[in-house]
Write a protein that holds these residues in place. Structure first.
Motif, PDB file in Angstrom:
ATOM      1  N   UNK A   1      -3.661  -8.100  12.481  1.00  0.00           N
ATOM      2  CA  UNK A   1      -2.383  -7.393  12.448  1.00  0.00           C
ATOM      3  C   UNK A   1      -2.136  -6.841  11.045  1.00  0.00           C
ATOM      4  N   UNK A   2      -1.515  -5.677  10.988  1.00  0.00           N
ATOM      5  CA  UNK A   2      -1.210  -5.025   9.713  1.00  0.00           C
ATOM      6  C   UNK A   2       0.297  -5.045   9.458  1.00  0.00           C
ATOM      7  N   UNK A   3       0.654  -5.059   8.172  1.00  0.00           N
ATOM      8  CA  UNK A   3       2.043  -4.980   7.744  1.00  0.00           C
ATOM      9  C   UNK A   3       2.256  -3.680   6.983  1.00  0.00           C
ATOM     10  N   UNK A   4       3.415  -3.067   7.179  1.00  0.00           N
ATOM     11  CA  UNK A   4       3.762  -1.841   6.484  1.00  0.00           C
ATOM     12  C   UNK A   4       4.216  -2.154   5.066  1.00  0.00           C
ATOM     13  N   UNK A   5       3.583  -1.518   4.090  1.00  0.00           N
ATOM     14  CA  UNK A   5       3.992  -1.661   2.689  1.00  0.00           C
ATOM     15  C   UNK A   5       4.972  -0.569   2.288  1.00  0.00           C
ATOM     16  N   UNK A   6       4.778   0.628   2.843  1.00  0.00           N
ATOM     17  CA  UNK A   6       5.652   1.736   2.506  1.00  0.00           C
ATOM     18  C   UNK A   6       5.053   3.064   2.899  1.00  0.00           C
ATOM     19  N   UNK A   7       5.766   4.133   2.508  1.00  0.00           N
ATOM     20  CA  UNK A   7       5.362   5.501   2.825  1.00  0.00           C
ATOM     21  C   UNK A   7       5.163   6.274   1.534  1.00  0.00           C
TER      22      UNK A   7
ATOM     23  N   UNK B   1       1.114   8.694  10.356  1.00  0.00           N
ATOM     24  CA  UNK B   1       2.453   8.250  10.760  1.00  0.00           C
ATOM     25  C   UNK B   1       2.445   7.350  11.991  1.00  0.00           C
ATOM     26  N   UNK B   2       1.366   7.374  12.776  1.00  0.00           N
ATOM     27  CA  UNK B   2       1.232   6.492  13.942  1.00  0.00           C
ATOM     28  C   UNK B   2       0.520   5.189  13.587  1.00  0.00           C
ATOM     29  N   UNK B   3       0.311   4.973  12.289  1.00  0.00           N
ATOM     30  CA  UNK B   3      -0.358   3.786  11.745  1.00  0.00           C
ATOM     31  C   UNK B   3      -1.822   3.673  12.185  1.00  0.00           C
TER      32      UNK B   3
ATOM     33  N   UNK C   1       1.138  12.903   1.467  1.00  0.00           N
ATOM     34  CA  UNK C   1       2.587  12.768   1.600  1.00  0.00           C
ATOM     35  C   UNK C   1       2.939  12.395   3.041  1.00  0.00           C
ATOM     36  N   UNK C   2       3.831  11.413   3.212  1.00  0.00           N
ATOM     37  CA  UNK C   2       4.311  10.888   4.502  1.00  0.00           C
ATOM     38  C   UNK C   2       3.335   9.923   5.164  1.00  0.00           C
ATOM     39  N   UNK C   3       2.202   9.662   4.548  1.00  0.00           N
ATOM     40  CA  UNK C   3       1.263   8.696   5.114  1.00  0.00           C
ATOM     41  C   UNK C   3       1.771   7.279   4.841  1.00  0.00           C
ATOM     42  N   UNK C   4       1.321   6.326   5.652  1.00  0.00           N
ATOM     43  CA  UNK C   4       1.706   4.912   5.521  1.00  0.00           C
ATOM     44  C   UNK C   4       0.673   4.168   4.690  1.00  0.00           C
TER      45      UNK C   4
END
Length: 167
Positions: A2-8, A43-45, A80-83
């Motif tokens: 599983x992955x966790x979002x760090x930011x954009x 953007x869809x991870x 830009x806008x990538x996770x």
């Protein structure tokens, strides 16, 4: 894993490819240690590539991160806008939880299920659970000891102290 979002990534920061990241992690100092592996995703991870942290600094909600693999301002601008994602680990201290682990937990009061966590909100005063009741109404439960009696991730249940007027 599983992955966790760090930011954009919101933009480049300098000519060397450093990126400005809108932070979505409470532990940036731990996540962006030099040499750590971070995943660049759309953007869809969907993971596009693995990046290696070269340097990091933090200011408010913004992280400034330099990756070994991004070496120009133009390349940084193209993301830009990538996770940015990281592997989820089980290295949290006792009593600390990932937001994603708390979401979808049943909420119980006095031994009875009264709702389900639909989102974990970060307000200036404290972390708060947004709960959808069994009747379909939403209410908030501050994630502090006065309200949270027990958290069981194994059974996906959170026992709360129900106060008058909460529902």
């Amino acid at each position: 894993m599983e992955k966790l979002l760090l930011g954009y990534i919101i933009s480049s920061f300098s000519l060397d490819g450093t990126v400005k990241v809108l932070s979505k992690t409470n532990l940036p100092e731990k996540r962006y240690i030099k040499g750590n592996k971070i995943y660049l995703a759309d953007k869809n991870e969907n993971i596009l590539k693995e990046l290696t942290v070269s340097s990091f600094r933090h200011s408010g909600e913004i992280d400034f991160v330099k990756f070994e693999e991004i070496i120009t301002k133009e390349e940084a601008d193209s993301y830009k806008s990538y996770c940015l994602l990281v592997d989820k680990t089980d290295d949290l201290e006792k009593g600390f939880y990932y937001f994603s682990d708390l979401e979808k937990c049943n909420v119980k009061a006095n031994g009875k299920i009264i709702g389900k966590v639909i989102k974990v909100e970060e307000f200036p005063a404290q972390i708060t659970l947004r709960v959808k009741s069994t009747e379909g109404k939403e209410f908030f439960v501050p994630f502090i000891k006065a309200f949270i009696k027990n958290v069981s991730l194994e059974s996906k249940e959170i026992e709360i102290e129900l106060w008058e007027g909460m529902l």
